[in-house]
Design an enzyme around this catalytic site. Structure first.
Site, short mmCIF file in Angstrom:
data_model
loop_
_atom_site.label_atom_id
_atom_site.label_comp_id
_atom_site.label_asym_id
_atom_site.label_seq_id
_atom_site.Cartn_x
_atom_site.Cartn_y
_atom_site.Cartn_z
N THR A 93 -12.00 -5.13 8.23
CA THR A 93 -11.47 -5.24 9.59
C THR A 93 -11.37 -3.91 10.34
OG1 THR A 93 -9.35 -5.41 8.47
CG2 THR A 93 -10.21 -7.41 9.45
N THR A 119 -21.28 -7.02 -14.40
CA THR A 119 -20.07 -6.18 -14.33
C THR A 119 -18.96 -6.91 -13.59
OG1 THR A 119 -21.44 -4.22 -14.38
CG2 THR A 119 -19.21 -3.94 -13.55
N LEU A 159 -9.00 -6.12 -5.19
CA LEU A 159 -9.82 -5.04 -5.75
C LEU A 159 -11.20 -4.97 -5.11
CD1 LEU A 159 -8.91 -5.16 -9.55
CD2 LEU A 159 -7.87 -3.84 -7.70
N GLN A 209 -6.93 -0.24 12.00
CA GLN A 209 -7.56 -1.55 12.18
C GLN A 209 -8.18 -1.64 13.58
OE1 GLN A 209 -7.97 -3.39 9.74
NE2 GLN A 209 -6.19 -3.67 8.44
N GLY A 266 0.55 -5.61 6.24
CA GLY A 266 1.03 -4.44 5.51
C GLY A 266 2.00 -3.65 6.35
N ARG A 267 1.48 -2.61 6.99
CA ARG A 267 2.34 -1.65 7.68
C ARG A 267 3.31 -2.23 8.71
NH1 ARG A 267 -2.83 2.03 8.59
NH2 ARG A 267 -3.66 -0.09 8.57
N ASP A 290 0.84 -1.20 0.00
CA ASP A 290 0.00 0.00 0.00
C ASP A 290 0.87 1.25 0.00
OD1 ASP A 290 -2.42 -1.45 0.08
OD2 ASP A 290 -2.23 -1.72 2.24
N PRO A 343 -23.96 -8.51 -11.09
CA PRO A 343 -23.27 -9.73 -11.53
C PRO A 343 -22.57 -9.61 -12.88
CG PRO A 343 -25.39 -10.28 -10.55
CD PRO A 343 -25.33 -8.79 -10.60
N LYS A 385 0.53 -8.44 -2.30
CA LYS A 385 -0.83 -7.94 -2.51
C LYS A 385 -0.82 -6.61 -3.23
CE LYS A 385 -3.80 -5.46 -0.24
NZ LYS A 385 -4.92 -4.87 0.51
N LEU A 404 -14.21 -6.35 -5.47
CA LEU A 404 -15.26 -6.04 -6.44
C LEU A 404 -16.64 -6.13 -5.79
CD1 LEU A 404 -13.84 -8.19 -9.38
CD2 LEU A 404 -13.46 -5.75 -8.94
N HIS A 405 -17.52 -5.20 -6.14
CA HIS A 405 -18.86 -5.15 -5.56
C HIS A 405 -19.74 -4.39 -6.55
CE1 HIS A 405 -21.36 -4.39 -1.62
NE2 HIS A 405 -22.05 -4.93 -2.59
N ASP A 406 -20.44 -5.14 -7.41
CA ASP A 406 -21.25 -4.49 -8.45
C ASP A 406 -22.29 -5.50 -8.92
OD1 ASP A 406 -22.07 -2.73 -10.57
OD2 ASP A 406 -20.05 -1.89 -10.61
O1 C5P Z 1 -1.24 -2.21 6.95
P1 C5P Z 1 -2.21 -3.31 7.30
O2 C5P Z 1 -1.52 -4.56 7.85
O3 C5P Z 1 -3.34 -2.83 8.17
O4 C5P Z 1 -2.82 -3.72 5.89
C1 C5P Z 1 -3.91 -4.62 5.79
C2 C5P Z 1 -4.24 -4.78 4.34
O5 C5P Z 1 -5.33 -5.70 4.24
C3 C5P Z 1 -4.68 -3.51 3.62
O6 C5P Z 1 -4.06 -3.55 2.33
C4 C5P Z 1 -6.18 -3.62 3.48
O7 C5P Z 1 -6.65 -3.07 2.27
C5 C5P Z 1 -6.39 -5.13 3.49
N1 C5P Z 1 -7.69 -5.56 3.99
C6 C5P Z 1 -8.17 -5.25 5.25
N2 C5P Z 1 -9.40 -5.70 5.67
C7 C5P Z 1 -10.14 -6.47 4.86
C8 C5P Z 1 -9.66 -6.82 3.59
C9 C5P Z 1 -8.41 -6.36 3.20
O8 C5P Z 1 -7.47 -4.58 6.01
N3 C5P Z 1 -11.32 -6.95 5.28
#
Ligand code: C5P
Length: 240
Positions: free
Chosen positions: A119, A72, A64, A189, A209-210, A14, A70, A36, A66-68
């Site tokens: 989350t 699309t 991504l 989160q 991620g972070r 990200d 069926p 990712k 997706l939420h649209d």
């Molecule tokens: O930085 P962090 O560990 O919080 O990143 C979590 C990643 O998981 C983000 O890229 C976020 O878009 C993704 N994600 C999420 N919750 C979800 C689905 C995906 O945090 N339900």
């Protein structure tokens, strides 16, 4: 080939900086199971972001969400299949017909993962949306709907991994973001757990991620995560 402790890790790339994105691909790609590519990178750089990540990664998770309608979603899943990604996300909230349209369009070329509840949402945020559901009931019910629609897995918080694991087949993937090694800031989160708690609850793949990408010393953060995961294995039926 024996499984490596970091094979279950998906590193979330990200960032809005192209140099940083490329550097993370090179550094994390060969060391973990998946990279990712999320909305931010895909909207900035499009399929080129997937190409860069794929050149370094063992697997690609295109998140991504997706939420649209069926039709699309089916078109979008078909286009994503042509990019050569392994995992792609859709929102369960689009309902059975949308999920089935996505699965059918994937034609087995990628695995569709269904996002249950993001989350960062907690019960108070849902009340504000006039959605008085109990997340503890909603998330496993939606995962079961995703499974019966043909999806290959569900994305949920580590706190719900155990209750999903008990209701779905063993080959249904439980994927958990919101993973925070002890001592890492939770950021935005809300429903979080440590990597070993998430694995113990039955998570197959962990999105991190972070805590890795923004670590002062990413090498050390990755090493600590590997050590923690090496000493923890999924144990069915334990709810975090
Ligand atoms: O930085 P962090 O560990 O919080 O990143 C979590 C990643 O998981 C983000 O890229 C976020 O878009 C993704 N994600 C999420 N919750 C979800 C689905 C995906 O945090 N339900």
């Amino acid at each position: 080939m024996s499984e490596r402790a970091l094979d279950c890790v998906i590193v979330a790339l990200d960032t809005a900086e192209r140099n940083e994105f490329d550097r993370w691909c090179r550094f994390f790609g060969p060391r973990v199971g998946y990279l990712k590519v999320g909305l931010e990178a895909f909207i900035r750089w499009g399929p080129a972001a997937v190409d860069t990540a794929r050149s370094q990664a063992n697997g690609i998770f295109l998140d991504l969400k997706l939420h649209d309608i069926p039709n699309t979603v089916a078109g979008a899943v078909g286009a994503a299949s042509d990019l050569g990604v392994d995992l792609l996300t859709v929102h369960v909230g689009g309902g059975r017909r949308m999920l089935e349209a996505g699965v059918s369009a994937a034609r087995g070329r990628l695995k569709l993962l269904a996002v249950t509840a993001l989350t960062h949402l907690d019960q108070a945020a849902l009340r504000e949306l006039d959605d008085p559901c109990d997340l503890a009931d909603r998330v496993p019910a939606w995962a079961v709907l995703a499974a019966s629609s043909g999806c290959s897995g569900a994305v949920c918080s580590p706190l719900e991994a155990g209750s999903i694991r008990r209701r779905v087949e063993a080959d249904f993937l439980v994927v958990t973001p919101g993973v925070r090694p002890a001592g890492s800031p939770s950021g935005d989160q809300r429903r979080t757990a440590t990597p070993s708690e998430a694995r113990a609850a039955g998570a197959d793949l962990l999105v991190v991620g972070r805590p890795l990408t923004r670590a002062a010393d990413p090498e050390l953060a990755l090493q600590r995560l590997e050590e923690e995961l090496a000493s923890s294995r999924p144990v069915e039926g334990i709810v975090v």
